[in-house]
Design a protein around this motif. Structure first.
Motif, short mmCIF file in Angstrom:
data_model
loop_
_atom_site.label_atom_id
_atom_site.label_comp_id
_atom_site.label_asym_id
_atom_site.label_seq_id
_atom_site.Cartn_x
_atom_site.Cartn_y
_atom_site.Cartn_z
N ASP A 45 0.82 -1.21 0.00
CA ASP A 45 0.00 0.00 0.00
C ASP A 45 0.85 1.26 0.00
N CYS A 46 2.17 1.12 0.18
CA CYS A 46 3.08 2.26 0.16
C CYS A 46 3.78 2.43 -1.18
N LEU A 47 3.51 1.53 -2.12
CA LEU A 47 4.14 1.62 -3.43
C LEU A 47 3.64 2.83 -4.20
N THR A 48 4.46 3.30 -5.12
CA THR A 48 3.99 4.34 -6.04
C THR A 48 3.17 3.68 -7.15
N GLU A 49 2.49 4.50 -7.91
CA GLU A 49 1.68 3.98 -9.02
C GLU A 49 2.55 3.26 -10.05
N VAL A 50 3.69 3.85 -10.41
CA VAL A 50 4.53 3.23 -11.44
C VAL A 50 5.19 1.96 -10.90
N GLU A 51 5.62 1.95 -9.66
CA GLU A 51 6.16 0.73 -9.07
C GLU A 51 5.13 -0.39 -9.12
N ALA A 52 3.90 -0.06 -8.70
CA ALA A 52 2.84 -1.06 -8.66
C ALA A 52 2.50 -1.58 -10.06
N ILE A 53 2.44 -0.69 -11.03
CA ILE A 53 2.14 -1.11 -12.40
C ILE A 53 3.23 -2.06 -12.91
N ASN A 54 4.48 -1.77 -12.62
CA ASN A 54 5.57 -2.67 -13.03
C ASN A 54 5.41 -4.05 -12.43
N LEU A 55 4.97 -4.13 -11.19
CA LEU A 55 4.76 -5.43 -10.56
C LEU A 55 3.54 -6.13 -11.14
N CYS A 56 2.50 -5.38 -11.47
CA CYS A 56 1.30 -5.97 -12.07
C CYS A 56 1.62 -6.63 -13.41
N ARG A 57 2.62 -6.16 -14.10
CA ARG A 57 2.95 -6.67 -15.43
C ARG A 57 3.74 -7.97 -15.39
N GLN A 58 4.19 -8.38 -14.19
CA GLN A 58 5.01 -9.59 -14.11
C GLN A 58 4.11 -10.83 -14.10
N PRO A 59 4.63 -11.96 -14.63
CA PRO A 59 3.78 -13.14 -14.80
C PRO A 59 3.43 -13.88 -13.51
N SER A 60 4.26 -13.74 -12.47
CA SER A 60 4.01 -14.49 -11.24
C SER A 60 4.83 -13.91 -10.10
N LEU A 61 4.51 -14.33 -8.88
CA LEU A 61 5.28 -13.90 -7.71
C LEU A 61 6.70 -14.46 -7.79
N VAL A 62 6.83 -15.68 -8.28
CA VAL A 62 8.17 -16.28 -8.43
C VAL A 62 9.01 -15.44 -9.39
N ALA A 63 8.40 -14.97 -10.46
CA ALA A 63 9.12 -14.14 -11.41
C ALA A 63 9.59 -12.84 -10.75
N ILE A 64 8.74 -12.25 -9.91
CA ILE A 64 9.13 -11.03 -9.20
C ILE A 64 10.33 -11.30 -8.30
N GLU A 65 10.29 -12.40 -7.57
CA GLU A 65 11.41 -12.76 -6.69
C GLU A 65 12.69 -12.95 -7.50
N ASP A 66 12.58 -13.61 -8.65
CA ASP A 66 13.75 -13.83 -9.51
C ASP A 66 14.29 -12.51 -10.05
N PHE A 67 13.40 -11.63 -10.48
CA PHE A 67 13.84 -10.33 -11.00
C PHE A 67 14.53 -9.50 -9.92
N LEU A 68 14.00 -9.54 -8.71
CA LEU A 68 14.62 -8.82 -7.60
C LEU A 68 16.01 -9.36 -7.30
N ALA A 69 16.14 -10.69 -7.27
CA ALA A 69 17.43 -11.31 -6.98
C ALA A 69 18.46 -10.96 -8.06
N GLN A 70 18.06 -11.03 -9.32
CA GLN A 70 18.97 -10.71 -10.41
C GLN A 70 19.36 -9.24 -10.38
N ALA A 71 18.40 -8.38 -10.09
CA ALA A 71 18.67 -6.95 -10.01
C ALA A 71 19.67 -6.64 -8.89
N ALA A 72 19.56 -7.37 -7.79
CA ALA A 72 20.49 -7.18 -6.68
C ALA A 72 21.91 -7.55 -7.09
N VAL A 73 22.05 -8.64 -7.83
CA VAL A 73 23.36 -9.06 -8.33
C VAL A 73 23.94 -7.99 -9.25
N GLU A 74 23.11 -7.47 -10.15
CA GLU A 74 23.57 -6.46 -11.09
C GLU A 74 23.93 -5.16 -10.38
#
Length: 252
Positions: A213-242
């Motif tokens: 509920d504290c997300l911004t509109e653009v942050e939330a929309i980006n998450l809505c576009r992902q195919p699954s919660l697992v995909a979100i976790e994977d994207f977060l992990a990869q982004a952290a590595v990068e």
């Protein structure tokens, strides 16, 4: 990460005003002072602000404020290219036009995030942290050079709100597409909750210390576009590595 290590955020109130925007990105990028201003030149930043601060946008800010007193707080941060002098210059130009006090340097960003032109998930995993004295019960107008995902402004607002003041408005020189709508819309929240429910909220609280509920509109929309919660976790992990590969310290 311990609870006191998180950067605070707070939920958005109903009808929080959109970010007031002054100029188009192409106009900003073509300005001869832009690059030097972004890298710390105060004189170039002032020239840029004088040329690009919009009277129409200033009038819009005045309408939002009404007769309420306010402090102008520019985002104070060292970026990958150096100290960003643009928000401070913007605040002083706007302050003169609206007869408002600028409190530059009272609250500062304490980490480097490298958000300029970074992918969305890299920006999500490298939130801006803020420290500094908040004036109790004061109303603030936040000033930054650009709003993209909106996380930096949301985090600065969180620091101010949890320390006993409130944010009345936000203004930036430029925006990414539709980023001026910074507070998450009700329909976006509904879609996000329907897609992921409590699992995403729990994940976000674990990594970032606040709920969806504290997300911004653009942050939330980006998450809505992902195919699954697992995909979100994977994207977060990869982004952290990068992010670590760029010499940054991600939150996860």
């Amino acid at each position: 990460m311990t609870a006191d290590a998180f950067q605070a955020r707070v939920p958005w109130p109903r009808q929080f005003p959109t970010v007031v925007i002054h100029a188009d990105i192409k106009v900003r990028d073509s300005h001869p002072a832009y690059r030097a201003a972004k890298s710390g030149s105060a004189d170039d930043a002032l020239n840029l602000a004088v040329d690009l601060i919009s009277d129409k946008a200033v009038a819009e800010l005045a309408i939002i404020l009404g007769k309420r007193p306010a402090l102008l707080l520019p985002v104070t941060a060292d970026e990958v290219t150096g100290f960003n002098a643009i928000p401070d210059a913007m605040a002083h130009v706007i302050g003169r036009k609206l007869n408002l006090r600028v409190v530059a340097g009272d609250i500062v960003q304490t980490n480097k995030v490298g958000h300029t032109r970074a992918p969305a998930f890299q920006r999500l995993v490298t939130p801006a942290y803020f420290a500094g004295q908040v004036v109790p019960d004061a109303g603030y107008v936040l000033v930054d050079d650009h709003v993209g995902l909106g996380g930096t402004l949301a985090n600065l607002r969180g620091h101010i709100e949890v320390n006993g003041a409130h944010v009345i408005a936000m203004t930036t020189l430029t925006e990414s597409r539709n980023a001026r709508q910074i507070s998450m819309l009700g329909e976006t929240h509904s879609v996000l909750w329907e897609q992921y429910g409590e699992s995403l909220d729990t994940l976000w609280r674990f990594h970032f210390g606040h709920g969806i509920d504290c997300l911004t509109e653009v942050e939330a929309i980006n998450l809505c576009r992902q195919p699954s919660l697992v995909a979100i976790e994977d994207f977060l992990a990869q982004a952290a590595v990068e992010a670590r590969g760029r010499g940054l310290e991600p939150a996860i």
